[in-house]
Structures are given as structure tokens and as C-alpha cells.
Design an enzyme around this catalytic site. Sequence first.
Site, PDB file in Angstrom:
ATOM      1  N   THR A 131      -4.554  12.584  -0.572  1.00 29.91           N
ATOM      2  CA  THR A 131      -5.407  12.223  -1.740  1.00 29.91           C
ATOM      3  C   THR A 131      -4.588  11.482  -2.621  1.00 29.91           C
ATOM      4  OG1 THR A 131      -4.665  14.542  -2.488  1.00 29.91           O
ATOM      5  CG2 THR A 131      -6.656  14.655  -1.675  1.00 29.91           C
ATOM      6  N   GLU A 160       8.710  25.822  11.109  1.00 29.80           N
ATOM      7  CA  GLU A 160      10.248  25.381  11.077  1.00 29.80           C
ATOM      8  C   GLU A 160       9.973  23.922  10.696  1.00 29.80           C
ATOM      9  OE1 GLU A 160      12.897  26.965  11.501  1.00 29.80           O
ATOM     10  OE2 GLU A 160      11.803  28.982  12.069  1.00 29.80           O
ATOM     11  N   ASN A 197      -2.884   8.918  -1.707  1.00 29.16           N
ATOM     12  CA  ASN A 197      -2.769   7.542  -1.146  1.00 29.16           C
ATOM     13  C   ASN A 197      -3.934   6.927  -1.916  1.00 29.16           C
ATOM     14  OD1 ASN A 197      -1.709   8.518   2.183  1.00 29.16           O
ATOM     15  ND2 ASN A 197      -0.326   7.729   0.462  1.00 29.16           N
ATOM     16  N   TRP A 198      -5.006   7.648  -2.368  1.00 23.58           N
ATOM     17  CA  TRP A 198      -6.067   6.763  -3.080  1.00 23.58           C
ATOM     18  C   TRP A 198      -5.644   6.031  -4.125  1.00 23.58           C
ATOM     19  CZ3 TRP A 198     -10.116   5.907  -0.368  1.00 23.58           C
ATOM     20  CH2 TRP A 198     -10.641   7.040   0.593  1.00 23.58           C
ATOM     21  N   ARG A 203       3.662  -5.211   4.276  1.00 27.74           N
ATOM     22  CA  ARG A 203       3.448  -3.743   4.689  1.00 27.74           C
ATOM     23  C   ARG A 203       2.770  -3.316   5.622  1.00 27.74           C
ATOM     24  NH1 ARG A 203       5.343   0.429   1.338  1.00 27.74           N
ATOM     25  NH2 ARG A 203       3.482   1.504   1.545  1.00 27.74           N
ATOM     26  N   ARG A 260      -3.066   3.728  -4.055  1.00 24.65           N
ATOM     27  CA  ARG A 260      -2.430   2.629  -3.539  1.00 24.65           C
ATOM     28  C   ARG A 260      -3.466   1.411  -3.650  1.00 24.65           C
ATOM     29  NH1 ARG A 260       1.343   3.567   1.895  1.00 24.65           N
ATOM     30  NH2 ARG A 260       2.428   5.544   0.841  1.00 24.65           N
ATOM     31  N   ASP A 303       5.902   9.018   7.849  1.00 22.23           N
ATOM     32  CA  ASP A 303       6.363   8.443   6.738  1.00 22.23           C
ATOM     33  C   ASP A 303       7.218   7.140   7.087  1.00 22.23           C
ATOM     34  OD1 ASP A 303       6.429   7.810   4.057  1.00 22.23           O
ATOM     35  OD2 ASP A 303       7.849   9.623   3.588  1.00 22.23           O
ATOM     36  N   GLY A 304       7.237   6.206   6.337  1.00 25.70           N
ATOM     37  CA  GLY A 304       8.419   4.970   6.361  1.00 25.70           C
ATOM     38  C   GLY A 304       7.630   3.887   7.049  1.00 25.70           C
ATOM     39  N   ASN A 305       6.395   3.651   7.096  1.00 27.25           N
ATOM     40  CA  ASN A 305       5.647   2.447   7.634  1.00 27.25           C
ATOM     41  C   ASN A 305       6.122   0.980   6.756  1.00 27.25           C
ATOM     42  OD1 ASN A 305       4.468   4.016   9.462  1.00 27.25           O
ATOM     43  ND2 ASN A 305       2.399   3.973   8.609  1.00 27.25           N
TER      44      ASN A 305
END
Length: 239
Positions: free
Chosen positions: A65, A206, A67-68, A32, A70, A19-21
Site C-alpha cells: 500500500t 521464523e 508503494n503507491w 532502478r 512512488r 527487497d533491494g531491486n
Amino acid sequence: MKNHLSQHKLPKHVAIIMDGNGRWATLKGLPRWEGHREGVKRVKEITEASAELGIEVLSLYAFSTENWSRPPEEIELLMMLLEEYLERELPTMMEHNIRLSAMGRLFRLPESTQKKLQETIEKTSKNTGMILNLALSYGGQAEITDACAKIAKEVKEGRLRIDEIDENTVKAHLYRPELPEVDLLIRTSGEIRLSNFMLWQNAYAEFYFTPVLWPDFRKGDLIKAILEYQSRERRFGGV
Ligand code: FPP
């Protein structure tokens, strides 16, 4: 750095929510997509590092799923990056004896992406080293729902009795039943949530959360996460 890791307590299955791109790019005043492009470089680096360290399975959350939803241009770019990555990294996968695997509702991916993916899976299928498992068009709830539907079908067709259904039955109907459960789950970029990733397989994992954004996550950060994992005591509900 490798020497500090205890080989006998190495996690077998490491799963990463990359995460975080977008934030990485924005912080640098870049569009982006530059973040995603840099993110792909870390996919290569962390995959090679994991194979070298002796991790057996590395699962990467590459496209959910959710992300579709976007913008279509961003989806298109991510698919293009994935196809390019598969093409360019095949020699590296062969060199490191890596076997590619994928899980998710793959039929929703563009045809060209599905084709490239299948080709790479086939070409690496005889490799015996680390499994690189890409979660694509993946959702944990969707996976469990799909497993329920497959089980219901078998019951309906008389191939399975209801009283035979147990946890092993559900596990056997997940997308990649051959993979062991996750030992260490890493999420980058400071978000403290699971976001529908491998819900079943993370039951006893963990969790390791780091504020480092995915494009900044290097081999040293992976080793840090494994060292933290090795310092924890896992009891699996026992005492
Ligand atoms: C999260 O960043 C990342 C993704 C949605 C996709 C991850 C994809 C890659 C690293 C590249 C393609 C993958 C492969 C396997 C080649 P974000 O866009 O949600 O970042 P943000 O939360 O900062 O906006």
C-alpha cells in the site's frame, strides 16, 4: 542441494519480502527499473524452485500500500512488468501445477492489471500444486482493518454476535483465509523489519534476514534459508 533438506520439516508456507531491486541497479550504475526487471527473473526462478521443493504456499510481497507513493512512472513500470509476467508465465504455472492467488486492495490496481490477474487466477484455478500468492496493493494493517469492517457489518446485520468473535473470526475475514499461517518469512537486502507484511499470518513465523539483494537471490539462497529454518526449534509459546 535438495538432498540436504529434511522433507518432513519443510515449511508449508514461505513468505518473501523481495527487497533491494533499486539498490542492485544503483550499485551497477543502472536505472532502478533494470533492478525490477532482474527481480522478475528471480520471481520466476524462486517460484519454480519452491514448487519443485514441495512448498505448499509461496507468498510474495510484490507491491505494498505504501508503494503507491512512488513516482507514477515507477508504479506504471511495476504494473507493466506484472502484466507481462502473468502473460508470459502462464504456461510455466500450468506445467508446474501452480495455482495463482492474490491478496490486497486489488481494486486500486489499474483495470488492465486486475483483468490479467483475474484471468490468470481463473486459468490456474484447477491446478492442485503449490499456491503462488501475490501480495499486491497489500498492507497488513489494511488487511486487519478490512477484516474488522467486514465483521462489524455482520454484527450490524445480525448475522454475528459480539460474544462469538474470537481469533478464528478475524482469521476467517482476512483476504485469503484458506491459506495456512506463515512458517518461514524471508527478507532480502539487509533490512531487519516486517514493513506491514502479513502481520496476522506471521505471528509465529521464523524470520530469516539476508543481505543478498533480491535480484541476486537464487535457488541456493532459498535452500539456505530453509536449512536455517529446519535447524530451529519452534515451540509456539509452549515449552
Ligand atoms: C523492492 O525493491 C521491490 C519492490 C517494491 C517490488 C517487487 C517487485 C518485483 C520483484 C517485480 C514485479 C513482481 C512480480 C510478481 C512480477 P526496492 O525498489 O524497494 O529496492 P530498494 O529498497 O533497493 O530501493
